[in-house]
Design an enzyme around this catalytic site. Structure first.
Site, mmCIF file in Angstrom:
data_model
loop_
_atom_site.group_PDB
_atom_site.id
_atom_site.type_symbol
_atom_site.label_atom_id
_atom_site.label_comp_id
_atom_site.label_asym_id
_atom_site.label_seq_id
_atom_site.Cartn_x
_atom_site.Cartn_y
_atom_site.Cartn_z
ATOM 1 C CD GLU A 115 -2.275 -1.772 2.005
ATOM 2 O OE1 GLU A 115 -2.149 -1.118 3.727
ATOM 3 O OE2 GLU A 115 -3.698 -1.664 2.117
ATOM 4 C CB CYS A 165 -8.651 1.245 7.381
ATOM 5 S SG CYS A 165 -7.805 1.336 6.034
#
Lengths: 657, 657
Positions: free
Chosen positions: A322, A418
Site C-alpha cells: 500500500e 480502516c
C-alpha cells in the site's frame, strides 16, 4: 503550554451551512455513523464482519469467544467514536451520545489493571504484549483511542474516556523511553505520535508531547529497533505466513524507519504510515520550534506534491505494501491511492498550514478532499472504495491478478475497514479545516458556507461565507467583529484559479498587489457589516502531466474549479481508450448543471472522436488505417463516479493534438 | 504405425547455411551449449547455482548432500541434452558427445530399481513419490527426459538413453491409468503428453501414444483429480508456504484442468503448461484422427492468436501464475511473455502445420521466433530474458514491485532456468521448422538458407534456399529431384507481405491464382535445375492494435518483414513516451542496414516530435500547453534490444494522427 503558530478554529465554533457540504454533513450523521455502528456490531448483511464490538465484549469478560478480525481491529471502534465526537460537537444527539457512552464503558471494562487496552493481546496473547511492535499495531491502536477520547472530551466535556486513555498512555510512558529497562522502540504503524500531540493540547501535560518527540527521534536510528526485534523473535513473522529467515526481515522503508526522520528526503513505503508520521513531525516541529524537523517536513511535502501525487490528491502507487514507489511513477490502473492515505495527507497539510500560511497546503487539502476522499464514498453513504483508481476496466479488475485490488464497485464493508470510519471522522470535523487564525490574521483556507466564531488578538468576531462552491466561484464573506478591529483577512486564491476579482463593500479592489504565499491579504480595520465578494473564475481546464509521468503522455484531465472530472462508460463509448478529445477555440467544452443527475452535478460536454471498431475483423493487429467518427464526450466529477452501473472509468483522456 | 498427415523433414536431412541463422547456429554450438554445461555444473561466477548435475551425483550415490534448486531441476539437464542431441545431429562433435554420454551414464546411475528417475524425490522424499502430482512436476521432468533421449537417439543412434527412459515410462505406465489400483491422474505441468508422442514415433510402441491420450482425456474430468489429491494430503501445499485450508486449494485453471480438454475454448492459466498441452492435443488429434480434439485445438489457437498474443509472439499477460489473463488484456509493462511460452507456441503451431498446411501457423512460428525467442538471448549467448517486455522503464523495474519481474538487463542464469536451455534446443533444431512434406506436396514454411533432402512419394529430392532474409525479401529456391517428378511446391506468403512476385526459371508467374491457405502452390513436373525466385515486398509498416487492446490506443508499432521494431533510450530521447511519430506520404520512415551496429542490423529512422520538458518547472500538473520540438526517431529490431546500455525501451510508439 506552547501553542501552534496558527490555530484552527475549534470545531464547536464553526457551523457549516452549505449547499454542497451540508448534504455530506447530514449523510454522515443520518446514515454513515448509524451504518458504521451496525457494521461494528456485525449487523450488515453480506458484508465482511467487523468483530470490533464483540472483541471488546470478550476482552471485558462479558462474552466468550476468540478474537476476530485484524490485530488492529479496535481502531475501527476508536475512529467511529472520534467521528461521533465531532458529530456531537456540531449536533448534540442524546441517543447517539448514549450509544457512545456505552461503547466507552465497554472500553473501560476491557482496560487492564495497568491501563493497557488492546483486545487482541488481552484475549489471545497477553504474554506477547509489546514483543512485536513492527507488526502488531499496539501503539497505533492506542493512538486512535487517544484521538477519539480527545474528540469526545471536546464534544461533551465528559472526562471518562480521556481518563481511560491518559491512564493507558501513562502506562505506555512507563514502558517506552530512553531510560534503561524501557523499550527503546516505536510502532510499525505511526499514529500515536500525532495522537499524543492532541492529548498534550487537550491536557496541557508536556510529557505527552515529549513521548511523541521521543518516538519520532528514535525512529530509524541505528541499529534498527525493528531488526533487533526480529532477531530477538527468531527471525519470524508474527503471523507465520512467511517461513523464518531473511525473507521475513522487516522492510525498513515500508515503516519509514530506514533513516532518522530528519534525514528522510523522499516519501517511501506504506503511504498512510508515512503521512501520519509527517503529520506528527509537523506538529512537533511547530510546538517545539524545531527548524530542522520542519525542514524535513517541507522536503517530504515537496516530494509528495511535485513527484508522487495523483491529480485527485491520491497517494500510493502500488498495492504491494500500500505504498509509494518512486518519483513520477503514478500508474492509473494499478494505483493504490488509498482513501486513508489522502486523509492522512490532509492532516499533514493542515499541520503545515498551522505553521505557515501558504496556499499550497490548503490547495492540496481541497484537491484530496473534493476528489479522492469524498469520491471514496457512495452517494448513499453505505458503500466505500479503499483503493481509488484513476482508470478502471472492470474485466481487468476481475481477470488480471495485478488489478484485483482495484474494485469497479464500492464495497459495503471491508475485513480491514480502516477507510470508511476515516472518511466519517474527516467529514464530521470538516469545520476545523476552513480557517486558521493568529493574533493578527484570519485565513480563509476553504470556501464552505456557514458561520464561525473566531478570536483574534483577544477580540471576538464572526465570519460567514455564502457560496455555491464548487459549482460556482462566487463567495460572499461577511466579517462581523464585536468591536471595530484591525487585522488581516487572507483569502486563498486556489492554484487552479486563473483570474480572481475582489469587491470590498461593493467596491472592486485590485487583487494582484495583495497576494502573498497564495493568499489575497486584506489588511484593514474591520467593522460589523463589512462584506467581501470574491469571484474565482471557473473555466474548464485541460490539464497535462509532467512528461516524466509516462502513463499520461498524450492525455489530458478535465478540471473545473477544484473538481477533477472523469468519463464513464455509462455516458460514453467503450473502450474509453478509443476516445480522443477534440477541443480548440472553435470547439470548447461546455459545463452544465444537471439537477437530476447524481444528486445534482455539473457535467462537462464536448466534441471527441472515437476509433472505429466496426471495420475490424478477426485480426488483433493490422497495418494502420485510422478510421474515426465524431462523438460527444460527457464527463462527470470524479468524486461521483461509480454511482450508476459498473463500467469503465477514466480520468486521463487521449487528446487529439 | 500412424504417421502425421504432413511430415517435417528430419533434422539430419536439413543443413542451414544462412547469413542470419548460421550465426545463431554457431553461437549455440560454440557458446550456448558449453556455457549452459558450465551453468549446470555451477561454474558460472555470480550467477544463481543450478545444482542440476550435483543433484544427479547425489542421487547416484557418488556424492553426499542435499538436493538443490527447484523440484523440477532435472529438466534443465534434460533440455541441455536435447539441445546437444540436435546439435550433434547437424554437427558431429566427439568431445561434446563424450560429455553427453557421461551425463547419460549419470542419469542411468540415478535411475532407481523400478525405473524411476527424479533426483528430488530420490534424495529427499522417496516415500512421497507420486503423492502430489499437482505441484511436484515428476511427470513433467520425465517428459523432458524422454524428449532428450529421443533427440539423442536420433542424433547418435545410441540406444542407452532411450532404453533408460523407456524403462522409466514402462514403470509410469504401471502406475497411471484407468485400471483399478492405478492413479487416475495427470501432471500439474503438462509436458509428458507431447514427449510420449515423440517416444511413440521413435519406438513405434503404441502404448506410449495411448498413455499420452489417457493423460489428455483424463484431464479436467470431474471430480477433479487435483482437488482429491489436495484433500488427501490434508489441504496443504507441498511447500508449506501457504497455511493449510481453502487458500491452498488448487487453482484448476492454472493447470488447464478446469474442464475436459475438448471443452476448453479459451487459453487460461500458466501459459507454458497451456501450449505444451495444446501441442500434445494436436499431436494426438493428428495421429488418432480425432476430429473433436482437433476442433478444440483450432478453437484454442484462434483464441490465442486473435485475442491473447503480443505482436512479438509473446504470450502470458501476467506474472501471477506466469499466465494468460483474458481477451485483449495485453499490458506492455506488467507483461510476462515468458520465453518458454513462445517456444511452446511454436511447438503448437508446428503440430498444427503437420495437420493442415495453413500459413497462419508458420506466420506465428516466424513472429515468435524472430522476435520474442531470439530476443530473449543476448548477442553473446550468455545472458537471457525470462520475461520479454514490450515496454521497459528500468526505474520502474527497480522501484515498482508490480514490475520487479520485468528485467531491463538480461541475466546470466536463473534459479528457475527453464528458458535458456529451451532456446538452445529450439535453435539447435531449427531445421525441423523449415519444411513440411506429404506424398504429393512440399511446403516451404520458413525462409532460411541451406539445403534439405526430402522424400516425396518415395522419391528423393533436394531443395535449397538462398536468401538474405529477414533483411531482404528475395528468396532463390532450387529444386533438384533425383528424377523428374510431379508434385506441388507450396511457398508461404507471410501475413505481413503486401506484394509478392514469383519467377519460375526466370519467367514471371502471376501469383494470385496460386494462393491457397496462404501458400502459393506451384504444381508442376519438377526437373533438376529448376529455379524459383520469390520476392516478398518488405515495406516498413506501421501496425495498430485492435481498439479493445486498450493500452495501445493511439500508438503504433513498426514492423518490416517479420521483424517487429522497438525504440531504445540509447538512440532516442527519454522518456520514450514523450515521443510521437510523425509520418505521412511526405515524411516516410526509411530503413538502412548498418553493418557495424549490433552485429549488423537494419535500422529504421524517421521524423518525430518530442514533448518539451525544459519549460516545466516544479509542478506535476499544469494547464495544457503543448510544446513540442522535432526529433529524429531511430528504431532497431526488437530482437536485439538491451544489447547496449540499459535504458528505456518501447515497441508501441505514440502516433501523431
Amino acid at each position: 503550554m506552547v501553542k501552534s503558530t496558527y490555530q484552527q478554529i475549534p470545531l464547536k465554533n464553526v457551523r457549516i451551512d452549505d449547499p454542497f457540504w451540508s448534504k455530506y454533513d447530514q449523510l454522515i450523521r443520518d446514515v454513515v455513523i448509524p451504518y458504521q455502528w451496525d457494521a461494528l456490531n456485525d449487523r450488515i448483511e453480506d458484508a465482511e464482519p467487523s468483530y470490533a464490538i464483540r472483541n471488546f465484549r470478550i476482552a471485558a469478560g462479558k462474552e466468550d469467544g476468540k478474537f476476530g478480525g485484524f490485530v488492529f481491529q479496535d481502531s475501527d471502534l476508536a475512529k467511529w467514536l472520534e467521528a461521533v465526537g465531532y458529530s456531537l460537537t456540531t449536533h448534540r444527539d442524546s441517543s447517539l451520545e448514549k450509544l457512545a457512552d456505552e461503547a466507552i464503558d465497554l472500553i473501560g471494562e476491557a482496560q487492564q489493571e495497568d491501563g493497557y487496552i488492546n483486545t487482541y493481546f488481552t484475549i489471545e496473547a497477553p504474554e506477547l504484549r509489546w514483543t512485536n511492535l513492527t507488526e502488531c499495531h499496539e501503539l497505533y491502536v492506542a493512538g486512535h483511542m487517544i484521538e477519539a477520547a480527545v474528540a469526545y472530551f471536546d464534544a461533551t466535556g465528559k472526562r471518562k474516556f480521556l481518563d481511560i486513555v491518559s491512564r493507558f498512555v501513562d502506562y505506555i510512558e512507563s514502558v517506552f523511553g530512553s531510560e534503561a529497562g524501557k523499550i527503546q522502540g516505536y510502532d510499525g504503524h505511526q499514529e500515536i505520535e500525532l495522537a499524543l500531540v492532541k492529548l498534550y493540547k487537550a491536557t496541557g501535560q508536556e510529557k505527552y508531547l515529549r513521548l511523541s518527540q521521543y518516538f519520532l527521534n528514535q525512529r530509524g536510528q541505528e541499529p534498527s529497533f525493528f531488526v533487533k526485534e526480529w532477531e530477538a523473535r527468531g527471525q519470524k513473522s508474527f503471523w507465520g505466513g512467511v517461513l523464518p529467515g531473511p525473507a521475513s526481515r522487516p522492510n525498513l522503508k515500508y515503516h519509514q524507519s530506514h533513516a532518522p526522520v530528519r534525514a528522510q528526503k523522499e516519501a517511501h513505503g506504506h503511504a498512510v504510515r508515512a503521512v501520519y508520521m509527517y503529520t506528527a513531525m509537523a506538529d512537533v516541529a511547530d510546538l517545539t520550534r524545531d527548524e530542522g524537523l520542519l525542514q524535513a517536513c517541507r522536503t517530504l511535502w515537496d516530494n509528495i506534491i511535485h513527484k508522487q501525487m495523483y491529480i485527485t490528491g491520491g497517494i500510493g502507487s502500488t498495492h504491494h505494501g500500500e505504498a509509494f514507489t518512486f518519483d513520477y511513477d503514478l500508474p492509473n490502473d494499478t494505483i493504490y491511492a488509498e482513501t486513508c492515505a489522502s486523509i492522512g495527507l490532509i492532516f499533514f497539510a493542515q499541520r503545515m498550514l498551522q505553521i505557515e500560511p501558504n496556499s499550497q497546503y490548503a490547495d492540496v487539502i481541497e484537491r484530496a478532499l473534493y476528489n479522492n476522499v469524498i469520491g471514496s464514498m457512495s452517494q448513499d453513504g453505505k458503500h466505500y472504495f479503499y483503493v481509488n483508481p484513476l482508470e478502471v476496466w472492470p474485466k481487468a479488475s476481475e481477470g488480471n491478478p495485478g488489478k484485483h485490488h482495484v474494485k469497479s464497485v464500492r464495497q459495503k464493508w471491508f475485513g480491514c475497514s480502516c477507510c470508511p470510519p476515516n472518511v466519517a471522522r474527516l467529514v464530521a470535523s470538516l469545520g476545523e479545516y476552513i480557517y486558521t487564525v493568529s493574533e493578527t490574521e484570519l485565513y480563509v483556507n476553504q470556501y464552505i458556507g456557514g458561520v464561525a466564531k473566531a478570536t483574534i488578538g483577544g477580540q471576538h468576531l464572526e465570519i460567514s461565507q455564502e457560496t455555491n462552491y464548487p459549482w460556482d466561484g462566487t463567495i460572499k464573506i461577511q466579517v462581523t467583529p464585536e468591536h471595530e478591529q484591525h487585522f488581516t483577512l487572507g483569502l486563498r486564491i486556489p492554484d487552479w484559479c486563473r483570474h480572481a476579482t475582489l469587491h470590498i463593500n461593493g467596491e472592486e479592489t485590485p487583487i494582484s498587489g495583495l497576494i502573498l504565499n497564495g493568499y489575497a491579504r486584506i489588511e484593514r480595520t474591520w467593522q460589523a457589516g463589512d462584506v467581501i465578494q470574491l469571484e474565482l473564475s471557473m473555466e474548464i481546464q485541460l490539464i497535462q502531466s509532467h512528461p516524466q509521468l509516462r502513463v499520461n503522455a498524450g492525455k489530458v484531465a478535465i478540471q473545473r474549479g477544484p473538481l477533477v472530472y472523469c468519463i464513464e462508460e455509462f455516458d460514453n463509448n467503450a473502450p474509453l481508450t478509443s476516445i480522443s478529445l477534440l477541443t480548440d477555440r472553435h470547439r470548447p467544452l461546455s459545463a452544465r448543471f444537471d439537477p437530476d443527475l447524481l444528486g445534482g452535478t455539473m457535467i462537462i460536454e464536448g466534441d471527441a472522436q472515437i476509433d472505429q471498431q466496426e471495420d475490424w475483423k478477426h485480426e488483433l493487429y493490422r497495418p494502420l488505417k485510422a478510421v474515426t467518427q465524431p462523438v460527444k464526450l460527457r464527463a462527470i466529477p470524479y468524486n461521483s463516479w461509480g454511482n450508476r452501473e459498473a463500467g469503465e472509468m477514466s480520468v486521463w483522456i487521449r487528446m487529439k493534438p
